[in-house]
Design an enzyme around this catalytic site. Structure first.
Site, short mmCIF file in Angstrom:
data_model
loop_
_atom_site.label_atom_id
_atom_site.label_comp_id
_atom_site.label_asym_id
_atom_site.label_seq_id
_atom_site.Cartn_x
_atom_site.Cartn_y
_atom_site.Cartn_z
N ASN A 51 2.13 15.70 -29.77
CA ASN A 51 2.21 16.08 -31.18
C ASN A 51 1.40 15.06 -31.97
OD1 ASN A 51 2.89 16.75 -33.78
ND2 ASN A 51 5.02 16.05 -33.63
N TRP A 52 0.22 15.47 -32.39
CA TRP A 52 -0.68 14.52 -33.07
C TRP A 52 -0.28 14.29 -34.54
CZ3 TRP A 52 -6.28 16.33 -31.24
CH2 TRP A 52 -6.40 16.08 -29.86
N LYS A 53 0.64 15.07 -35.03
CA LYS A 53 1.08 14.94 -36.43
C LYS A 53 -0.14 14.93 -37.38
CE LYS A 53 5.06 12.39 -34.75
NZ LYS A 53 6.24 11.65 -35.11
N HIS A 67 10.44 20.61 -36.13
CA HIS A 67 10.34 19.16 -35.93
C HIS A 67 11.17 18.45 -37.01
CE1 HIS A 67 8.75 15.11 -35.64
NE2 HIS A 67 8.35 15.42 -34.43
N GLU A 126 10.62 15.98 -38.77
CA GLU A 126 9.88 15.63 -39.99
C GLU A 126 9.73 16.84 -40.91
OE1 GLU A 126 6.61 13.86 -37.91
OE2 GLU A 126 7.92 12.23 -37.29
N GLU A 168 14.97 15.93 -29.46
CA GLU A 168 14.38 14.72 -30.04
C GLU A 168 15.39 14.07 -31.00
OE1 GLU A 168 9.83 14.87 -30.08
OE2 GLU A 168 10.49 15.95 -31.85
N GLY A 186 9.38 7.58 -33.10
CA GLY A 186 8.50 6.58 -33.69
C GLY A 186 9.14 5.23 -33.93
N SER A 215 9.84 8.25 -28.75
CA SER A 215 9.37 6.95 -28.22
C SER A 215 9.12 6.96 -26.71
CB SER A 215 10.34 5.82 -28.61
OG SER A 215 10.36 5.66 -30.02
N GLY A 267 4.72 11.76 -29.41
CA GLY A 267 4.01 11.53 -30.67
C GLY A 267 2.98 10.43 -30.51
N GLY A 268 3.37 9.21 -30.86
CA GLY A 268 2.43 8.08 -30.91
C GLY A 268 1.61 7.91 -29.64
#
Ligand code: PEP
Length: 266
Positions: free
Chosen positions: A8-10, A102, A104, A180, A186, A224, A245-246
């Protein structure tokens, strides 16, 4: 069971140049269908909407699938919904899947049960698979409400099955659940593998209770995950892959996570 590792590149990378550099690294490492099949792990990336068409064009002949990060709740195709992208538009841009729900989106866009039911219906109507994200906040975790929160979020799937039976015929192939915990996204904090395993078992049992056809739901862990901890998650049979993600913003760490799941499933 095949593993899935989804990036997930956000709202990253910032420029088309950086998107292409990331794709260069990814495609150099995974440059043929044969190699990807050999990994035993299906890869997918979800770029931001503005990069969706160019990323999916570059991934077209590769084994890496392309997903949207969200779709409009208001219409499956067109309409006066400024700022939205519809399921039809993202499918036309080359996405075959979409992330939905998600944390967010839930947090910053107040996405509700009804909104997510609409989005899921639109996605399936347009032939998109859905990666449906669920998970509890830190306060809910501390209050030991994780399973109650998850049950409430999974009610979207239950209601979809009740209302849209014609769309759900092959739902087990078009739906992935991503567990999640919000507090793990994150932050570098992760639940224990035992906690994740127990929660995944609950998710699988709950979804199987909605319909016999959902008795082998794919459930990913997200929060994470990195190249150092991926092996421990991959070793648990209840964890079918990762939403990342990251660590998906560097080909090396993304592919190291995929490799951990490939080794665990081989
Ligand atoms: C995510 O946002 O879905 C996620 C899992 O992020 P991270 O891996 O950075 O925690």
């Amino acid at each position: 069971m095949q593993a899935w590792v989804i990036g997930n590149w956000k709202q990253n990378p910032a420029t088309s140049h950086d998107v292409n550099a990331l794709l260069d690294d990814l495609l150099t490492a995974v440059d043929t269908q044969e190699q990807a099949n050999a990994t035993g792990c299906q890869l997918m990336v979800a770029p931001s909407c503005i990069h969706l068409a160019s990323v999916s064009a570059r991934l077209k002949d590769s084994p890496v699938l392309c997903a949207a990060q969200d779709i409009s709740a208001h219409s499956a195709n067109t309409g006066a919904y400024t700022g939205d992208c519809s399921a039809q538009q993202v499918a036309d841009a080359g996405a075959t899947w979409t992330i939905l729900g998600h944390s967010e989106r839930r947090q910053y866009h107040q996405e509700s049960h009804d909104c997510l039911l609409q989005k899921m219906t639109h996605a399936l109507t347009q032939g998109l698979g859905v990666i449906f994200c669920i998970g509890e906040t830190q306060a809910q975790y501390d209050a030991e409400e994780t399973l109650d929160v998850i049950d409430a979020q999974l009610a979207v799937v239950k209601d979809l099955l009740a209302q849209q039976s014609e769309l759900t015929a092959n739902l087990s192939e078009r739906l992935i659940i991503a567990y999640e915990p919000v507090w793990a996204i994150g932050t570098g904090k992760v639940p224990t593998v035992q906690e994740v395993s127990a929660t995944h078992q609950h998710i699988k049992q709950t979804v199987a209770g909605f319909a016999d056809s959902l008795d082998s739901m794919t459930v990913l862990y997200g929060g994470s995950v990195n190249a150092d901890n991926a092996d421990s998650f991959a070793a648990d049979p209840m964890i079918d892959g990762a939403l990342v993600g990251g660590a998906s913003l560097k080909a090396e760490s993304f592919l190291a996570i995929a490799d951990a799941f490939r080794r665990a499933t081989s």
